[in-house]
Design a protein around this motif. Structure first.
Motif, mmCIF file in Angstrom:
data_model
loop_
_atom_site.group_PDB
_atom_site.id
_atom_site.type_symbol
_atom_site.label_atom_id
_atom_site.label_comp_id
_atom_site.label_asym_id
_atom_site.label_seq_id
_atom_site.Cartn_x
_atom_site.Cartn_y
_atom_site.Cartn_z
ATOM 1 N N TYR A 174 0.817 -1.217 0.000
ATOM 2 C CA TYR A 174 0.000 0.000 0.000
ATOM 3 C C TYR A 174 0.852 1.270 0.000
ATOM 4 O O TYR A 174 0.400 2.337 0.413
ATOM 5 N N TRP A 175 2.086 1.143 -0.486
ATOM 6 C CA TRP A 175 2.968 2.303 -0.539
ATOM 7 C C TRP A 175 2.341 3.453 -1.310
ATOM 8 O O TRP A 175 2.580 4.640 -1.001
ATOM 9 N N TRP A 176 1.556 3.116 -2.365
ATOM 10 C CA TRP A 176 1.008 4.141 -3.239
ATOM 11 C C TRP A 176 0.081 5.100 -2.489
ATOM 12 O O TRP A 176 -0.007 6.286 -2.829
ATOM 13 N N PHE A 177 -0.588 4.609 -1.432
ATOM 14 C CA PHE A 177 -1.470 5.485 -0.658
ATOM 15 C C PHE A 177 -0.640 6.455 0.184
ATOM 16 O O PHE A 177 -0.944 7.654 0.247
ATOM 17 N N TYR A 178 0.415 5.948 0.804
ATOM 18 C CA TYR A 178 1.269 6.817 1.612
ATOM 19 C C TYR A 178 2.021 7.823 0.721
ATOM 20 O O TYR A 178 2.233 8.982 1.106
ATOM 21 N N ALA A 179 2.418 7.374 -0.460
ATOM 22 C CA ALA A 179 3.076 8.279 -1.402
ATOM 23 C C ALA A 179 2.112 9.381 -1.855
ATOM 24 O O ALA A 179 2.512 10.536 -2.039
ATOM 25 N N TRP A 180 0.861 9.012 -2.012
ATOM 26 C CA TRP A 180 -0.162 9.992 -2.395
ATOM 27 C C TRP A 180 -0.334 11.046 -1.305
ATOM 28 O O TRP A 180 -0.432 12.246 -1.607
ATOM 29 N N LEU A 181 -0.356 10.618 -0.044
ATOM 30 C CA LEU A 181 -0.454 11.569 1.058
ATOM 31 C C LEU A 181 0.746 12.523 1.061
ATOM 32 O O LEU A 181 0.597 13.736 1.262
ATOM 33 N N ALA A 182 1.930 11.961 0.830
ATOM 34 C CA ALA A 182 3.129 12.789 0.785
ATOM 35 C C ALA A 182 3.068 13.775 -0.378
ATOM 36 O O ALA A 182 3.452 14.946 -0.246
ATOM 37 N N TRP A 183 2.580 13.304 -1.526
ATOM 38 C CA TRP A 183 2.453 14.161 -2.708
ATOM 39 C C TRP A 183 1.470 15.297 -2.456
ATOM 40 O O TRP A 183 1.730 16.448 -2.829
ATOM 41 N N MET A 184 0.344 14.997 -1.822
ATOM 42 C CA MET A 184 -0.629 16.042 -1.496
ATOM 43 C C MET A 184 -0.013 17.088 -0.577
ATOM 44 O O MET A 184 -0.164 18.293 -0.782
ATOM 45 N N GLY A 185 0.656 16.617 0.469
ATOM 46 C CA GLY A 185 1.273 17.545 1.407
ATOM 47 C C GLY A 185 2.300 18.436 0.740
ATOM 48 O O GLY A 185 2.348 19.652 0.987
ATOM 49 N N PHE A 186 3.117 17.851 -0.112
ATOM 50 C CA PHE A 186 4.141 18.619 -0.832
ATOM 51 C C PHE A 186 3.500 19.712 -1.681
ATOM 52 O O PHE A 186 3.943 20.872 -1.661
ATOM 53 N N ASN A 187 2.456 19.375 -2.434
ATOM 54 C CA ASN A 187 1.810 20.351 -3.308
ATOM 55 C C ASN A 187 1.164 21.485 -2.524
ATOM 56 O O ASN A 187 1.213 22.647 -2.935
ATOM 57 N N LEU A 188 0.551 21.164 -1.401
ATOM 58 C CA LEU A 188 -0.078 22.205 -0.592
ATOM 59 C C LEU A 188 0.971 23.143 0.000
ATOM 60 O O LEU A 188 0.756 24.360 0.073
ATOM 61 N N VAL A 189 2.100 22.587 0.403
ATOM 62 C CA VAL A 189 3.178 23.430 0.933
ATOM 63 C C VAL A 189 3.723 24.353 -0.159
ATOM 64 O O VAL A 189 3.909 25.558 0.062
ATOM 65 N N VAL A 190 3.969 23.814 -1.341
ATOM 66 C CA VAL A 190 4.480 24.622 -2.447
ATOM 67 C C VAL A 190 3.484 25.713 -2.814
ATOM 68 O O VAL A 190 3.859 26.870 -3.073
ATOM 69 N N LEU A 191 2.193 25.367 -2.844
ATOM 70 C CA LEU A 191 1.161 26.349 -3.154
ATOM 71 C C LEU A 191 1.167 27.491 -2.144
ATOM 72 O O LEU A 191 0.976 28.661 -2.495
ATOM 73 N N ALA A 192 1.416 27.153 -0.888
ATOM 74 C CA ALA A 192 1.415 28.166 0.173
ATOM 75 C C ALA A 192 2.649 29.059 0.112
ATOM 76 O O ALA A 192 2.562 30.270 0.359
ATOM 77 N N ILE A 193 3.805 28.495 -0.218
ATOM 78 C CA ILE A 193 5.039 29.280 -0.182
ATOM 79 C C ILE A 193 5.371 29.930 -1.518
ATOM 80 O O ILE A 193 6.263 30.789 -1.581
ATOM 81 N N PHE A 194 4.657 29.546 -2.590
ATOM 82 C CA PHE A 194 4.988 30.064 -3.913
ATOM 83 C C PHE A 194 5.005 31.589 -3.987
ATOM 84 O O PHE A 194 5.965 32.178 -4.502
ATOM 85 N N PRO A 195 3.972 32.296 -3.482
ATOM 86 C CA PRO A 195 3.964 33.755 -3.655
ATOM 87 C C PRO A 195 5.122 34.471 -2.972
ATOM 88 O O PRO A 195 5.642 35.450 -3.510
ATOM 89 N N THR A 196 5.502 34.023 -1.790
ATOM 90 C CA THR A 196 6.479 34.772 -0.999
ATOM 91 C C THR A 196 7.903 34.230 -1.093
ATOM 92 O O THR A 196 8.855 34.957 -0.793
ATOM 93 N N TRP A 197 8.069 32.965 -1.498
ATOM 94 C CA TRP A 197 9.399 32.367 -1.508
ATOM 95 C C TRP A 197 9.896 31.961 -2.887
ATOM 96 O O TRP A 197 11.090 32.068 -3.170
ATOM 97 N N ILE A 198 8.990 31.494 -3.748
ATOM 98 C CA ILE A 198 9.428 30.964 -5.040
ATOM 99 C C ILE A 198 9.330 32.003 -6.154
ATOM 100 O O ILE A 198 10.315 32.253 -6.869
ATOM 101 N N ALA A 199 8.157 32.613 -6.320
ATOM 102 C CA ALA A 199 7.977 33.582 -7.403
ATOM 103 C C ALA A 199 9.000 34.715 -7.370
ATOM 104 O O ALA A 199 9.505 35.119 -8.426
#
Length: 418
Positions: A174-199
Motif C-alpha cells: 500500500y505504498w502508493w497510498f502513503y506516497a499519495w499523502l506525501a504528494w498532497m502535502g508537498f503540493n499544498l506546501v508549495v502552493l502556500a510558499i509560492f507567492p512569498t518564496w518561489i515567485a
C-alpha cells in the motif's frame, strides 16, 4: 515482439499521428482565415494585427513538430533503445545502495531530457518571440533563469523524490497510498510558499501604488468577500511583452498579481473586470476543485503504478530487463515516461472542464463588474498577445484551456444584453 511492446508502439503511433494531424489542421485553418478579420471583431482589430496573430500562432505550431519529434525520439531511446538500461548500468558501477541508485537514475534522466529540450526552448524565445516583438530576455537572463529552475528543482524535488522512493521501498503493497499523502502535502506546501518564496526568485513584486486603481480593486474585493495578503505588480516586461493577471497562494498567503504590461494597456474599468474574472475562479471554488481533481487523478495513477511495478511484462515490453531493475525507481521513471502516450486522447476532457470554469468566471465578472468592460479588456489582450481569433476547433478542443475568442465574446455579449 512482446505483446506490451506492440501495444506501446501502437499507442505511440496513434498519439504522434494525432498530434501531427491536429497541428496541420490548425495551421491550415488559420491560414485559410488569415486574410479576413472575423466579422464580430472587424471594427476593433485591424487586418495587420489579425495577420500577425495568425503568423505567430503558425510559427509556434510549426515548432511543435520539432518538439514532438524530439520527445518521441527521446522516449524511444530511453525505452526500447536501451537508454534507461545504460543509465542503470552506469550508476551500478558507482552506487550500490538501491535508494541512492534509484535517485541517481531518475535525476540523470530528468537532466538529460532538460538538456535536450534547451535548443527548442531557446529557439522559441530568441527567434519566434523575438521576431514577433515579445521577447525582452537576453541570453544571459535566459540561462540564469535556467540555472535557477534547476537549482529550485533540486532543492524541492530531491527531498520529494527521496521520500517517494523510500515509501515505495518500505511501506509494502500500500505504498502508493502513503506516497499519495506525501504528494498532497508537498503540493499544498508549495502552493502556500509560492507567492512569498518561489515567485520572487524570478520576478520583482512591488505593492500596487496607483491609489485610484487600488481603491477600486479593494472595493471589488470587499464586495466579493475576498481577502488577500496584498495587491502586487510584477515586472513581467523584463522578460516579455505579454500581459496577464492572476491570484496565487493558499490560505493567508493569497495575493493578487498584475503584470506591469497589463496595467499599461488597460484602463481602470477593464482591469477591474479582469480581476472580477479571476475572483470568479475563487468564488466558484475552481482552485479547490482543480486541486481535488489533480489529487484524485494522482491517486489513480499511483495505484496503477503499484500494480504495474509488480508485472514483469511492464518492464520487458518497454525494453527493460527485469533482472536489470535496480529499484522501484525504474518503475516510477518508466511509468511517467509512457503515461502521456496512453492518456493523450483524453486531453479534451481536461480542456472541457477548464473551459467550463472560464465561462463561470466570465459570468461572475459580468455580474459583479461589467461584461462590456471585460470584452474590451479581452480584445486588447488578444491584440497585444497576438492570440489567434480563428483557431481550428478540434485543435482548440485538445489544447486550449480557455474557450476560443469568438465563443467567449459571444457569451459575454449575451450576458451584457440580459
Amino acid at each position: 515482439m512482446h505483446t506490451f511492446t506492440a501495444i506501446f508502439l501502437a499507442a505511440l503511433i496513434i498519439t504522434v499521428l494525432t498530434r501531427t494531424w491536429l497541428a496541420t489542421r490548425h495551421i491550415r485553418y488559420i491560414l485559410a482565415h488569415r486574410d479576413r478579420v472575423p466579422e464580430n471583431f472587424s471594427s476593433q482589430i485591424k487586418l495587420e494585427i489579425h495577420q500577425k496573430a495568425a503568423d505567430y500562432t503558425c510559427a509556434k505550431t510549426r515548432l511543435g513538430y520539432v518538439s514532438l519529434s524530439v520527445e518521441t525520439a527521446l522516449l524511444l531511446i530511453f525505452t526500447l533503445g536501451g537508454g534507461l538500461n545504460a543509465l542503470a548500468a552506469f550508476w551500478s558501477d558507482w552506487l550500490s545502495d538501491p535508494l541512492v541508485h534509484g535517485m541517481a537514475l531518475i535525476i540523470s534522466a530528468a537532466l538529460l531530457m532538460s538538456v535536450v529540450e534547451i535548443p527548442v526552448s531557446y529557439y522559441r524565445t530568441f527567434v519566434i518571440e523575438q521576431q514577433f516583438g515579445f521577447n525582452k530576455m537576453t541570453p544571459r537572463m535566459y540561462f540564469v533563469d535556467l540555472v535557477k529552475r534547476i537549482a529550485l528543482g533540486v532543492l524541492l524535488g530531491v527531498p520529494l523524490l527521496f521520500g517517494i522512493l523510500w515509501l515505495m521501498e518500505k511501506m509494502g503493497s500500500y505504498w502508493w497510498f502513503y506516497a499519495w499523502l506525501a504528494w498532497m502535502g508537498f503540493n499544498l506546501v508549495v502552493l502556500a510558499i509560492f507567492p512569498t518564496w518561489i515567485a520572487p526568485i524570478f520576478n520583482k513584486f512591488t505593492p500596487l501604488e496607483d491609489a485610484a486603481l487600488k481603491e477600486r480593486i479593494e472595493q471589488l474585493m470587499r464586495k466579493c468577500g475576498f481577502k488577500s495578503s496584498g495587491l502586487f505588480v510584477m515586472d513581467g516586461s523584463r522578460r516579455s511583452n505579454h500581459g496577464n493577471a492572476y491570484f496565487t497562494g493558499f490560505g493567508k498567503t493569497k495575493r493578487i498579481v498584475f503584470f506591469d504590461t497589463l496595467l499599461s494597456r488597460l484602463d481602470i474599468t477593464e482591469i477591474e473586470a479582469v480581476l472580477a474574472h479571476e475572483l470568479g475562479h475563487f468564488k466558484r471554488h475552481h482552485v479547490i476543485k482543480r486541486i481535488a481533481w489533480t489529487f484524485a487523478m494522482s491517486l489513480i495513477f499511483l495505484w496503477a503504478l503499484g500494480y504495474l511495478m509488480q508485472q514483469p511484462w511492464f518492464y520487458q515490453g518497454l525494453g527493460v530487463s527485469v533482472s536489470s531493475v535496480p529499484s522501484t525507481a525504474m518503475a516510477l521513471l518508466l511509468f511517467f515516461l509512457v503515461m502521456p502516450t496512453f492518456t493523450f486522447l483524453f486531453q479534451p476532457l481536461a480542456s472541457l472542464y477548464s473551459r467550463k470554469h472560464e465561462f463561470e468566471a466570465d459570468k461572475y465578472a459580468a455580474d459583479n463588474a461589467s461584461a462590456p468592460h471585460l470584452i474590451h479588456a479581452l480584445i486588447k489582450l488578444y491584440k497585444d498577445n497576438a492570440s489567434t481569433l480563428t483557431p481550428d476547433p478540434l485543435h482548440s478542443a485538445f489544447y486550449d484551456s480557455h474557450p476560443p475568442a469568438a465563443m467567449r465574446i459571444a457569451r459575454l455579449e449575451n450576458l451584457a444584453h440580459n
